[in-house]
Design a protein around this motif. Sequence first.
Motif, PDB file in Angstrom:
ATOM      1  N   GLY A 323     -53.624 -91.142 -55.209  1.00 24.82           N
ATOM      2  CA  GLY A 323     -54.615 -92.201 -55.103  1.00 24.82           C
ATOM      3  C   GLY A 323     -55.157 -92.624 -56.452  1.00 24.82           C
ATOM      4  O   GLY A 323     -54.435 -92.720 -57.441  1.00 24.82           O
ATOM      5  N   THR A 324     -56.474 -92.879 -56.511  1.00 27.43           N
ATOM      6  CA  THR A 324     -57.098 -93.433 -57.704  1.00 27.43           C
ATOM      7  C   THR A 324     -58.123 -92.457 -58.275  1.00 27.43           C
ATOM      8  O   THR A 324     -58.550 -91.518 -57.609  1.00 27.43           O
ATOM      9  CB  THR A 324     -57.794 -94.758 -57.376  1.00 27.43           C
ATOM     10  OG1 THR A 324     -58.878 -94.501 -56.476  1.00 27.43           O
ATOM     11  CG2 THR A 324     -56.829 -95.725 -56.715  1.00 27.43           C
ATOM     12  N   ASP A 325     -58.534 -92.691 -59.525  1.00 27.67           N
ATOM     13  CA  ASP A 325     -59.584 -91.888 -60.147  1.00 27.67           C
ATOM     14  C   ASP A 325     -60.968 -92.443 -59.815  1.00 27.67           C
ATOM     15  O   ASP A 325     -61.872 -91.700 -59.479  1.00 27.67           O
ATOM     16  CB  ASP A 325     -59.396 -91.841 -61.667  1.00 27.67           C
ATOM     17  CG  ASP A 325     -58.242 -90.928 -62.052  1.00 27.67           C
ATOM     18  OD1 ASP A 325     -58.078 -89.894 -61.390  1.00 27.67           O
ATOM     19  OD2 ASP A 325     -57.513 -91.253 -62.996  1.00 27.67           O
ATOM     20  N   LEU A 326     -61.139 -93.735 -59.934  1.00 24.68           N
ATOM     21  CA  LEU A 326     -62.429 -94.366 -59.639  1.00 24.68           C
ATOM     22  C   LEU A 326     -62.173 -95.800 -59.199  1.00 24.68           C
ATOM     23  O   LEU A 326     -61.346 -96.500 -59.781  1.00 24.68           O
ATOM     24  CB  LEU A 326     -63.340 -94.360 -60.874  1.00 24.68           C
ATOM     25  CG  LEU A 326     -64.760 -94.904 -60.665  1.00 24.68           C
ATOM     26  CD1 LEU A 326     -65.568 -93.986 -59.757  1.00 24.68           C
ATOM     27  CD2 LEU A 326     -65.475 -95.073 -62.007  1.00 24.68           C
ATOM     28  N   THR A 327     -62.877 -96.216 -58.160  1.00 32.24           N
ATOM     29  CA  THR A 327     -62.729 -97.565 -57.630  1.00 32.24           C
ATOM     30  C   THR A 327     -64.098 -98.207 -57.463  1.00 32.24           C
ATOM     31  O   THR A 327     -65.005 -97.607 -56.877  1.00 32.24           O
ATOM     32  CB  THR A 327     -62.018 -97.553 -56.259  1.00 32.24           C
ATOM     33  OG1 THR A 327     -60.696 -97.037 -56.410  1.00 32.24           O
ATOM     34  CG2 THR A 327     -61.941 -98.961 -55.672  1.00 32.24           C
ATOM     35  N   GLY A 328     -64.255 -99.406 -57.989  1.00 30.48           N
ATOM     36  CA  GLY A 328     -65.431-100.207 -57.714  1.00 30.48           C
ATOM     37  C   GLY A 328     -65.067-101.281 -56.711  1.00 30.48           C
ATOM     38  O   GLY A 328     -63.964-101.834 -56.765  1.00 30.48           O
ATOM     39  N   TRP A 329     -65.968-101.573 -55.769  1.00 34.67           N
ATOM     40  CA  TRP A 329     -65.630-102.534 -54.723  1.00 34.67           C
ATOM     41  C   TRP A 329     -66.820-103.429 -54.399  1.00 34.67           C
ATOM     42  O   TRP A 329     -67.973-103.066 -54.609  1.00 34.67           O
ATOM     43  CB  TRP A 329     -65.116-101.849 -53.453  1.00 34.67           C
ATOM     44  CG  TRP A 329     -65.881-100.638 -53.015  1.00 34.67           C
ATOM     45  CD1 TRP A 329     -65.552 -99.328 -53.247  1.00 34.67           C
ATOM     46  CD2 TRP A 329     -67.120-100.599 -52.273  1.00 34.67           C
ATOM     47  NE1 TRP A 329     -66.501 -98.491 -52.694  1.00 34.67           N
ATOM     48  CE2 TRP A 329     -67.473 -99.233 -52.093  1.00 34.67           C
ATOM     49  CE3 TRP A 329     -67.955-101.579 -51.758  1.00 34.67           C
ATOM     50  CZ2 TRP A 329     -68.627 -98.847 -51.427  1.00 34.67           C
ATOM     51  CZ3 TRP A 329     -69.110-101.202 -51.080  1.00 34.67           C
ATOM     52  CH2 TRP A 329     -69.426 -99.832 -50.919  1.00 34.67           C
ATOM     53  N   ILE A 330     -66.511-104.586 -53.870  1.00 40.03           N
ATOM     54  CA  ILE A 330     -67.519-105.535 -53.418  1.00 40.03           C
ATOM     55  C   ILE A 330     -66.942-106.302 -52.242  1.00 40.03           C
ATOM     56  O   ILE A 330     -65.746-106.582 -52.193  1.00 40.03           O
ATOM     57  CB  ILE A 330     -67.953-106.489 -54.544  1.00 40.03           C
ATOM     58  CG1 ILE A 330     -69.140-107.368 -54.091  1.00 40.03           C
ATOM     59  CG2 ILE A 330     -66.788-107.340 -55.038  1.00 40.03           C
ATOM     60  CD1 ILE A 330     -69.777-108.146 -55.231  1.00 40.03           C
ATOM     61  N   GLY A 331     -67.793-106.597 -51.260  1.00 38.49           N
ATOM     62  CA  GLY A 331     -67.353-107.347 -50.096  1.00 38.49           C
ATOM     63  C   GLY A 331     -68.393-108.373 -49.712  1.00 38.49           C
ATOM     64  O   GLY A 331     -69.586-108.206 -49.949  1.00 38.49           O
ATOM     65  N   ILE A 332     -67.938-109.451 -49.096  1.00 40.63           N
ATOM     66  CA  ILE A 332     -68.844-110.479 -48.602  1.00 40.63           C
ATOM     67  C   ILE A 332     -68.307-110.939 -47.254  1.00 40.63           C
ATOM     68  O   ILE A 332     -67.085-111.082 -47.076  1.00 40.63           O
ATOM     69  CB  ILE A 332     -68.964-111.648 -49.602  1.00 40.63           C
ATOM     70  CG1 ILE A 332     -69.986-112.671 -49.112  1.00 40.63           C
ATOM     71  CG2 ILE A 332     -67.621-112.295 -49.876  1.00 40.63           C
ATOM     72  CD1 ILE A 332     -70.369-113.685 -50.188  1.00 40.63           C
ATOM     73  N   SER A 333     -69.190-111.133 -46.285  1.00 40.45           N
ATOM     74  CA  SER A 333     -68.741-111.481 -44.949  1.00 40.45           C
ATOM     75  C   SER A 333     -69.777-112.346 -44.253  1.00 40.45           C
ATOM     76  O   SER A 333     -70.956-112.398 -44.654  1.00 40.45           O
ATOM     77  CB  SER A 333     -68.492-110.213 -44.125  1.00 40.45           C
ATOM     78  OG  SER A 333     -69.692-109.471 -43.960  1.00 40.45           O
ATOM     79  N   SER A 334     -69.318-113.010 -43.210  1.00 36.08           N
ATOM     80  CA  SER A 334     -70.240-113.733 -42.346  1.00 36.08           C
ATOM     81  C   SER A 334     -70.920-112.716 -41.454  1.00 36.08           C
ATOM     82  O   SER A 334     -70.257-111.923 -40.781  1.00 36.08           O
ATOM     83  CB  SER A 334     -69.479-114.763 -41.505  1.00 36.08           C
ATOM     84  OG  SER A 334     -68.448-114.144 -40.760  1.00 36.08           O
ATOM     85  N   ALA A 335     -72.249-112.648 -41.491  1.00 35.83           N
ATOM     86  CA  ALA A 335     -72.994-111.673 -40.705  1.00 35.83           C
ATOM     87  C   ALA A 335     -72.907-112.039 -39.233  1.00 35.83           C
ATOM     88  O   ALA A 335     -73.170-113.179 -38.847  1.00 35.83           O
ATOM     89  CB  ALA A 335     -74.462-111.640 -41.146  1.00 35.83           C
ATOM     90  N   HIS A 336     -72.505-111.086 -38.403  1.00 39.03           N
ATOM     91  CA  HIS A 336     -72.357-111.355 -36.973  1.00 39.03           C
ATOM     92  C   HIS A 336     -72.525-110.065 -36.207  1.00 39.03           C
ATOM     93  O   HIS A 336     -72.536-108.987 -36.785  1.00 39.03           O
ATOM     94  CB  HIS A 336     -70.989-111.967 -36.668  1.00 39.03           C
ATOM     95  CG  HIS A 336     -69.833-111.111 -37.111  1.00 39.03           C
ATOM     96  ND1 HIS A 336     -69.304-111.192 -38.372  1.00 39.03           N
ATOM     97  CD2 HIS A 336     -69.137-110.132 -36.462  1.00 39.03           C
ATOM     98  CE1 HIS A 336     -68.301-110.313 -38.491  1.00 39.03           C
ATOM     99  NE2 HIS A 336     -68.180-109.660 -37.356  1.00 39.03           N
TER     100      HIS A 336
END
Length: 336
Positions: A323-336
């Motif tokens: 796998g990976t050593d470090l991952t940064g993530w961001i998400g955006i979605s329609s709230a439902h």
Amino acid sequence: MLRRVSLLSALSSVLVSACSTTATVPQVVRGPVPARVNGPVVQQFVSPRPRATATQEAGTLGTSVFSAYSNIFQVSDADPDNLVALDGELWRTSLVLRYGIDRRSDVEVELPVLWTSSGFLDGFIEAWHSLLGFPNGGREDADRNDYEMRVRANGVDAFTMDGDQLALCDIPVTWAFRVYDETAARPAMVVRATLELPTGSVQNGYGNGGLDGAIGFVLQKSVGDWTFGGGADLAEVTTPSSFEDANLQTSDRLQAWVSAELRHNERTSWLMGLRYAPEATRDLALDELSTPNLELDLGVAFELTPAVRVMAGFSEDLETGSGTDLTGWIGISSAH
């Protein structure tokens, strides 16, 4: 590794003690983190993401984008005929469309693209690992911000991935059915089935060239201001032709995850998760390829507007595997 186990034990204690919490904010579920292992080899195989048990409202379309940027350094090159050299950074971004079929089921299509690069995070990762007391896995002896993605077995290249490329990966399509709603006595339950279409390039390492499938379940229960989730999926995957040329095989993959969400106020939640994914293959006795992956997710989710939800955070490996050593993530979605 001992410090990582201690960190995991401390988080577990917090989650267990939370079961006596009394609800003080509205019971809105914003998690879990829909992350997956972003390693260059294992991203070829189907990996259903964590999800909530709420299904999309019938006849409506939900949209979201989830983007994960990972640094990888997994190198074992003492034997030129059997080596793993996974050194670089991957940026995987997915557009997810979810349509409500009826009041209990939905179908989801994920359109993922992957960018490969030598990157810029090696110095930061070394400092981060030193701060936490984690090993650097030999990266301190290698050139910083270099790029190589290659696995060689029995004198044959089993996996290669060129740098500075943007490409489409395999496309997963998932049908989910909500079996139970949550009650005071039982958690909500969803069962799901996934087919992953072979749209990614096999030659360049973006797909495995075959139709993968997975079946699994998701459970969810709220206790006060906390919501706990978990699930597992059994996947049958295609062995890439390049693996077969090198006498390597993949096997059925059992993947599992647990999550916890603490509602901080009416707009914000803190998110935690733990994900397990199996090794890429057992046929090459190098830890960088034959060790399972265990990743910890930490982040925050909040309503940017009444109709838009954002989440951001990072994932740290507890057992890296392929796998990976470090991952940064961001998400955006329609709230439902």
